[in-house]
Design a protein around this motif. Structure first.
Motif, short mmCIF file in Angstrom:
data_model
loop_
_atom_site.label_atom_id
_atom_site.label_comp_id
_atom_site.label_asym_id
_atom_site.label_seq_id
_atom_site.Cartn_x
_atom_site.Cartn_y
_atom_site.Cartn_z
N ILE A 1 96.76 18.11 43.30
CA ILE A 1 95.73 17.34 44.00
C ILE A 1 94.42 17.53 43.25
O ILE A 1 93.91 18.65 43.15
CB ILE A 1 95.57 17.80 45.46
CG1 ILE A 1 96.89 17.68 46.21
CG2 ILE A 1 94.48 16.99 46.15
CD1 ILE A 1 96.85 18.29 47.61
N ASP A 2 93.89 16.44 42.71
CA ASP A 2 92.58 16.47 42.07
C ASP A 2 91.53 15.99 43.07
O ASP A 2 91.71 14.94 43.71
CB ASP A 2 92.54 15.55 40.85
CG ASP A 2 93.19 16.17 39.63
OD1 ASP A 2 93.32 17.40 39.58
OD2 ASP A 2 93.58 15.41 38.71
N VAL A 3 90.44 16.73 43.19
CA VAL A 3 89.34 16.36 44.09
C VAL A 3 88.09 16.16 43.25
O VAL A 3 87.64 17.10 42.56
CB VAL A 3 89.09 17.45 45.16
CG1 VAL A 3 88.02 16.98 46.14
CG2 VAL A 3 90.38 17.81 45.88
N HIS A 4 87.53 14.97 43.29
CA HIS A 4 86.30 14.64 42.57
C HIS A 4 85.24 14.24 43.60
O HIS A 4 85.50 13.40 44.46
CB HIS A 4 86.51 13.47 41.61
CG HIS A 4 87.77 13.55 40.80
ND1 HIS A 4 87.86 14.25 39.61
CD2 HIS A 4 89.01 13.02 41.01
CE1 HIS A 4 89.09 14.14 39.13
NE2 HIS A 4 89.80 13.40 39.96
N ILE A 5 84.08 14.85 43.51
CA ILE A 5 83.01 14.57 44.47
C ILE A 5 81.71 14.28 43.73
O ILE A 5 81.35 15.01 42.79
CB ILE A 5 82.80 15.76 45.43
CG1 ILE A 5 84.03 15.93 46.33
CG2 ILE A 5 81.55 15.57 46.28
CD1 ILE A 5 83.95 17.12 47.28
N LEU A 6 81.03 13.22 44.14
CA LEU A 6 79.66 12.95 43.71
C LEU A 6 78.75 13.25 44.89
O LEU A 6 78.96 12.72 46.00
CB LEU A 6 79.49 11.50 43.27
CG LEU A 6 80.15 11.09 41.95
CD1 LEU A 6 79.97 9.60 41.70
CD2 LEU A 6 79.59 11.89 40.78
N GLN A 7 77.75 14.09 44.66
CA GLN A 7 76.86 14.50 45.75
C GLN A 7 75.44 14.67 45.24
O GLN A 7 75.21 15.47 44.32
CB GLN A 7 77.36 15.80 46.39
CG GLN A 7 76.56 16.25 47.59
CD GLN A 7 77.28 17.33 48.37
OE1 GLN A 7 78.40 17.72 48.05
NE2 GLN A 7 76.66 17.81 49.42
N SER A 8 74.53 13.94 45.81
CA SER A 8 73.12 14.06 45.43
C SER A 8 72.46 15.13 46.29
O SER A 8 72.61 15.15 47.52
CB SER A 8 72.40 12.73 45.62
OG SER A 8 72.91 11.76 44.72
N VAL A 9 71.74 16.02 45.63
CA VAL A 9 71.06 17.12 46.32
C VAL A 9 69.57 17.03 46.00
O VAL A 9 69.19 16.99 44.82
CB VAL A 9 71.63 18.49 45.88
CG1 VAL A 9 70.96 19.61 46.65
CG2 VAL A 9 73.14 18.53 46.09
N PRO A 10 68.70 16.99 47.02
CA PRO A 10 67.26 16.88 46.79
C PRO A 10 66.68 18.20 46.28
O PRO A 10 67.45 19.13 45.98
CB PRO A 10 66.73 16.55 48.19
CG PRO A 10 67.69 17.25 49.10
CD PRO A 10 69.03 17.11 48.44
N PRO A 11 65.36 18.33 46.15
CA PRO A 11 64.78 19.60 45.70
C PRO A 11 65.42 20.78 46.42
O PRO A 11 65.49 20.82 47.65
CB PRO A 11 63.30 19.44 46.07
CG PRO A 11 63.05 17.97 45.87
CD PRO A 11 64.31 17.32 46.37
N SER A 12 65.93 21.74 45.62
CA SER A 12 66.72 22.83 46.18
C SER A 12 66.87 23.94 45.15
O SER A 12 66.57 23.76 43.96
CB SER A 12 68.11 22.32 46.59
OG SER A 12 68.76 21.74 45.47
N ASN A 13 67.36 25.08 45.62
CA ASN A 13 67.73 26.20 44.74
C ASN A 13 68.91 26.90 45.38
O ASN A 13 68.82 28.03 45.84
CB ASN A 13 66.54 27.14 44.56
CG ASN A 13 66.78 28.19 43.48
OD1 ASN A 13 67.88 28.32 42.97
ND2 ASN A 13 65.76 28.95 43.15
N ILE A 14 70.05 26.18 45.44
CA ILE A 14 71.18 26.66 46.21
C ILE A 14 71.98 27.75 45.50
O ILE A 14 72.79 28.42 46.13
CB ILE A 14 72.12 25.49 46.60
CG1 ILE A 14 72.66 24.76 45.36
CG2 ILE A 14 71.41 24.53 47.52
CD1 ILE A 14 73.62 23.64 45.71
N ASN A 15 71.74 27.95 44.21
CA ASN A 15 72.50 28.96 43.46
C ASN A 15 71.61 29.50 42.34
O ASN A 15 71.36 28.81 41.37
CB ASN A 15 73.77 28.34 42.91
CG ASN A 15 74.73 29.36 42.31
OD1 ASN A 15 75.50 29.04 41.43
ND2 ASN A 15 74.71 30.60 42.78
N ARG A 16 71.12 30.72 42.52
CA ARG A 16 70.12 31.28 41.61
C ARG A 16 70.73 32.22 40.58
O ARG A 16 71.76 32.84 40.83
CB ARG A 16 69.07 32.06 42.41
CG ARG A 16 68.14 31.20 43.22
CD ARG A 16 67.36 32.02 44.23
NE ARG A 16 68.16 32.28 45.42
CZ ARG A 16 67.76 33.02 46.45
NH1 ARG A 16 66.57 33.61 46.40
NH2 ARG A 16 68.52 33.19 47.51
#
Length: 380
Positions: free
Chosen positions: A7-22
C-alpha cells in the motif's frame, strides 16, 4: 512464494508558518533535494504523531508501550494479578523475567527504549508470579517465547507490528517493521524566517515602558509531500491474523492522514488537514513519487502550488508506469480542495471519499490475505 501486496500512501499537505519539527538549534529541519533547500519533517516525528492517534481507533490492549521502565510495567501488571505478593519480591521477579529474555537489566531499568505489547508484558508478569509461587527460576526459553513474535505473533501489538522493534541485546526478538515512512519534504524551495517578538510585564511600574523580554523564533511554511508504504503480507505475519492486519491498516491510514507533529503548536496553531490523499495497491514494489518534485514546484499567476504539484504527480506516475510497468492494481484519490481536482486524472484511479477509500483498501487487503492463506481469526 506468496505474491506481495504493498500500500503506497501519498499526501499533499500545505502547512502555514510553523516549526513542527526542530533541529538541535531550534530551527525547522531542512534537507537539500533537487539542488535547493526544502522544509523537512522527520519520519520519526510523524510516526510518533501517528502512534499518538492510534488510541482513537484501536483498543487499549492492541497498542504497545515504548519505554525503559519495562520492569515497572511487568511488576505493576503482576501486582494487579496477585496483590498479596510483596512488592519488592514482584519487582525482583519481574527483573528476572525480563533478564531471562536476554535483555540486560541494570538497577531495575534497561538502557534503551523497548517496544512491548500489553500481552507480552502480561506474559512476563505471569512468569514472574509463577516463579515466586513455585520458588523456581524463570526459564530463558519460556521468557523468550513471550517476546518472540515468530513463535507467538498473536501476542504482538498492532503498532509494534507496524513500526517494528530492535533489541540490541537479543536480536532474535527483533520485529521487522511492516511500514516504512519517508521524511516529508516541501514540494518547492523553502526558506526559514524569523519572528521577532517582545513580552510585557503585566505588573511592571507605569514609568517602565520597556519590554520585559525580547526574543526571536524561527519558522517556515510549505506544501509538503508525505509518503509511506505498508507490506500487507508482512504485517499479517507480524500479527498472525488477517483480521488484525486489516484493523492495523485502517488505523494507520486514518492516523497517518490526520496526525500532525506537535512542535510549537501553541505558537503557530498550524493544524491543517491534507489537500489530497492518494492510496495505491501495488503487486510489484513500493514506489515513492517524490521525484515528481526534484525540480522545485512554484505557483504561477494562473495556478497554485498545489495545482502544479498535482500535475507533477500525475506525470510522474504515468512515466514510471509506462517505463517500468509498476502500474498499481488499484488507486484511490481523496480530494479535499478544488485546487487538487486535477488528481481526478491520476492514472487508473477513482476519486472517492476518505471513508470510502478506507473501506476499499481494507476489503482489498482482506481478499488478498484470504487468498494468501492467512488466518482470518482475530487476536485472542
Amino acid at each position: 512464494m506468496v505474491k506481495p501486496l504493498f500500500i503506497d500512501v501519498h499526501i499533499l499537505q500545505s502547512v502555514p508558518p510553523s516549526n513542527i519539527n526542530r533541529d538541535d538549534t531550534g530551527s525547522p529541519k531542512t534537507a537539500r533535494f533537487g539542488g535547493v533547500t526544502r522544509a523537512r519533517v522527520s519520519s520519526q516525528a510523524w510516526k510518533k504523531a501517528t502512534r499518538d492517534l492510534f488510541s482513537s481507533y484501536l483498543a487499549e490492549d492492541e497498542i504497545g508501550w515504548r519505554t525503559k521502565h519495562v520492569v515497572e510495567l511487568i511488576s505493576d501488571c503482576a501486582a494487579s494479578k496477585q496483590p498479596d505478593l510483596a512488592t519488592d519480591k514482584l519487582v525482583e521477579a519481574s527483573a528476572e523475567a525480563l533478564s531471562a529474555t536476554g535483555i540486560k537489566v541494570t538497577d531495575k531499568e534497561i538502557g534503551y527504549l523497548l517496544f512491548l505489547s500489553p500481552k507480552q508484558v502480561e506474559g512476563l508478569a505471569d512468569l514472574a508470579i509463577k516463579s515466586l509461587e513455585t520458588e523456581t527460576t524463570i526459564e530463558k526459553k519460556a521468557a523468550k517465547e513471550v517476546l518472540n513474535i515468530k513463535q507467538n505473533p498473536a501476542l504482538n501489538a498492532i503498532d509494534v507490528a507496524l513500526f517494528g522493534r530492535m533489541v540490541a541485546d537479543a536480536p532474535d526478538l527483533n520485529v521487522d517493521a511492516a511500514v516504512q515512512v519517508a521524511h516529508a519534504i516541501s514540494v518547492g524551495r523553502a526558506q526559514t524566517e524569523f519572528d521577532y517578538f517582545t513580552a510585557l510585564d503585566d505588573c511592571s511600574p507605569e514609568d517602565n515602558a520597556g519590554a520585559a523580554m525580547i526574543e526571536t523564533t524561527e519558522f517556515t511554511s510549505s506544501t509538503l509531500y508525505r509518503y509511506a508504504d505498508i507490506d500487507v503480507f508482512h504485517l499479517c505475519e507480524n500479527l498472525g491474523s488477517a483480521m488484525a492486519a486489516c484493523k492495523g491498516i485502517e488505523a494507520f491510514l486514518r492516523s497517518f492522514t490526520f496526525s500532525m507533529p506537535t512542535g510549537k503548536q501553541n505558537s503557530f496553531a498550524n493544524r491543517t488537514l491534507p489537500t489530497a490523499v492518494i492510496v495505491e495497491l501495488r503487486e510489484t514494489q513500493p514506489v515513492s513519487l517524490v521525484n515528481a518534485f526534484e525540480k522545485p514546484v512554484m505557483a504561477t499567476a494562473e495556478k497554485s502550488q498545489i495545482e502544479c504539484a498535482c500535475k507533477r504527480l500525475i506525470a510522474q506516475e504515468s512515466a514510471i508506469d509506462e517505463v517500468f510497468g509498476v502500474n498499481p492494481k488499484e488507486a484511490f484519490v481523496v480530494i479535499a480542495s478544488p485546487d487538487a481536482n486535477a488528481l481526478k486524472e491520476f492514472p487508473n484511479s477513482q476519486a472517492v471519499s476518505f471513508d470510502e477509500m478506507i473501506s476499499h483498501v481494507s476489503e482489498a487487503c482482506a481478499t488478498y490475505l484470504a487468498e494468501a492463506g492467512c488466518s482470518s481469526e482475530g487476536q485472542e
